[in-house]
Design a protein around this motif. Sequence first.
Motif: not given
Length: 761
Positions: A400-416, A456-463
């Motif tokens: 069963v899929k979690h209904p929302e994405p967990l990590i969504v890329q934002k500007n500044g996170m790698g190649v958009f 496991m659901l809320n993620w922090t970008y570390k670079g």
Amino acid sequence: MSNTTDNRGLIMHWAFDEGTGASTLESVSKSINNIQYVFNQAEFTEPSTPPWRHGVKGSGLLFDGYSSYIAHCVHREERNGEPEYLSALSIGVWVAPRTHEWGHEGKLAAIVNRHNRDSRQGYLLGMFRHGSWSFQVGLEGGEWKEIWSPDGYELPKNEWSYVSAVFNGHEGEIKLYLNGREIASEALPRDSRITEAVGTDLFIAKNNHSSKLARVFSLHMFSGIIDELKIYSRVLSAEEVATSYQEVLDLEHGGVHPQLQYDDIKLDRTLLLTDRHRPQYHVSPPAHWMNEPHAPIYFEGQYHLFYQHNPQGPYFHHIHWGHWVSEDMVHWRDLPIALAPEKDQLAPDGIWSGSATYDADSLPVLFFTAGNDSASPNQSVALARSTYSEDKDIDLVRWVKHPEPLIVQKNGMGVFGDFRDPFVWKDEDGWYALVGSGSGIEGEGGAALAFVSEDMLNWTYKGSFYQADIRKFPYLGPIWELPVLLPLGTDKQGDYKHLLLVSPVGAGADVEVFYWIGQLDKDNLSFKPDQEEPQLIDVGDFHFTGPSGMVDPVTGRKIIFTIAQGDRTSELEYQSGWAHNGGLPISVYLREDGRLGIEPIEELQSLRDKKRLSLRDKSLSEANSLLKDVQGDMLEIQLELEPGSAKQLGIKIRRSPDGEEETLLYYDINESMLFADRTKTTLHSGEKCKGVQGGKLELSGENLKLHIYLDRSMVETYANGLKSLTTRVYPSRKDALGLELWGDGEPLVKSMEIWNMHSIW
């Protein structure tokens, strides 16, 4: 209500009750229709007629989704080249879809059609994305009219549905029925007429204006079982549609809706077991397309492995997650598709690569790349949980899929826009993820991005976890895919080492599996390699790609899985019905000398059948004399050669008796290179495999030790526990089964052992 169907106005009827053969009867005209099917005349496997299955009445015909269809010539006089017109048309058919097509260019995967949309002529009944379906007609005067199934009335996969479409031109209405009940109605101008498609045959299971992929594959084809297709030139009433549905239930199924056994509709690998090029002890889908295997995980005594899969046909399109399970990582069982694109805002357009780990309750979870072309970016990291806590199914069939994405890329996170292939692991402090991307800075190259989570659901970008200098190593490309991090243990200096794998893509990239050994900085979630230059595990060319990995909790070994890319044209993949397979699982470890050791897992020994040869300390000529009676395309070979005066030495495999076809695996001592010479591999004019592949192998004076696995077109060579060379061979000659040791001097054959190998299927 009448309890029998009124067949007045019946103009076409396919009962599909033959149950065998490559033709079927249209019972009104008494015409026999040929069933087009790729294996009616097979080049690489035994010819086979199309598969017939249990229908709702008698048998039904299973369409493979890419090659099988029926073309029926409609014999009707067209006066002065003018089309005929239909004031009434009714269609009723039982369908059990196996897949839902993606819907390229907005076209339907046809159930039955005789149409030309550009000319606004004819009619089309078919399926679209995620099981929605539609009836479409071209009206006199040039109007194209469509009626669609409402939300909640999609056609489910692997289940029977009775689909009806009714066009009533006189009254000015068009209707859809599902399982005998009206679900949609649209008004038309009164006295409308369908303009028949001039010069067009009626097609079943193929859109007669389908799009082409790679100039070979027709899209918009129906995949699944069809039974009892009836077409009327009159309007069926709601009561008659309900009667047609109920009659099947009452007469054939005890008054209940027909049930379909999964084994009746699943992809069947049986036919491909005789394909002379398809590997039989390497893991593969039952049929059709795969790319990388991924997300290995161990749970309740079983190993699970998933893979990128197109169940519609042997081409890259509309990717799902296939699923295997094994008790030993060698003998695998096919399970139903684990994850598929669905009608949601998470991943309607593809379920791309990812990984597996455990949640806080030690239950398996899947992290995947969610494809959503309506979002920007169209890639995000998503999660699926098994239903084990409810159903205790150790095969983990349902997710069963979690209904929302967990990590969504934002500007500044790698190649958009390039943000995929999460690799997730857990320790006592939480969860960690690497995501493939680029640095996001012009000219800086690929990167693995790092994230951390406590729940496991809320993620922090570390670079950036790690990025290499693309100016020094331009072959590492602008984007990295499929990052994998595995612990290797402590070296002789007492430092704890990790292994980082990546797969470069994009302009200038060499698409291979590159690695570094180095140290993990857990506080900053970054990686420091021992040496800047990346290394290769495999020195073949694009046949060992798509890495995934796990720590085996049973043995502590670090296991890597890969895709073994084929080396064929789309035309040959169409003819074969399959594309690609997995490589053998390999164990990687830190050697005493600090280098990476690689070995095929020892469980592969369970595949050994009869030992064909065992010799020691023989000259080349003595060994070759003993080899003359050893032939095969499913073999394991262990070989140690002492060079003597030879500067090049190795073994010819898949050799015809006269040497017209052969592949040479050899080592060049002066160059310290391991090679596969495929210049004489095949005489087949359509095959691509040719040329010389190879790369660096430093033996430092050791004898050459080759551990070779031949599995039809697969060749995997493991050399001295240091490198592998994976390649593909497709000999044209069926007698290209021989072996011959080779050298440019007089090497000594220190030892050689050969076993026949069992199929895992």
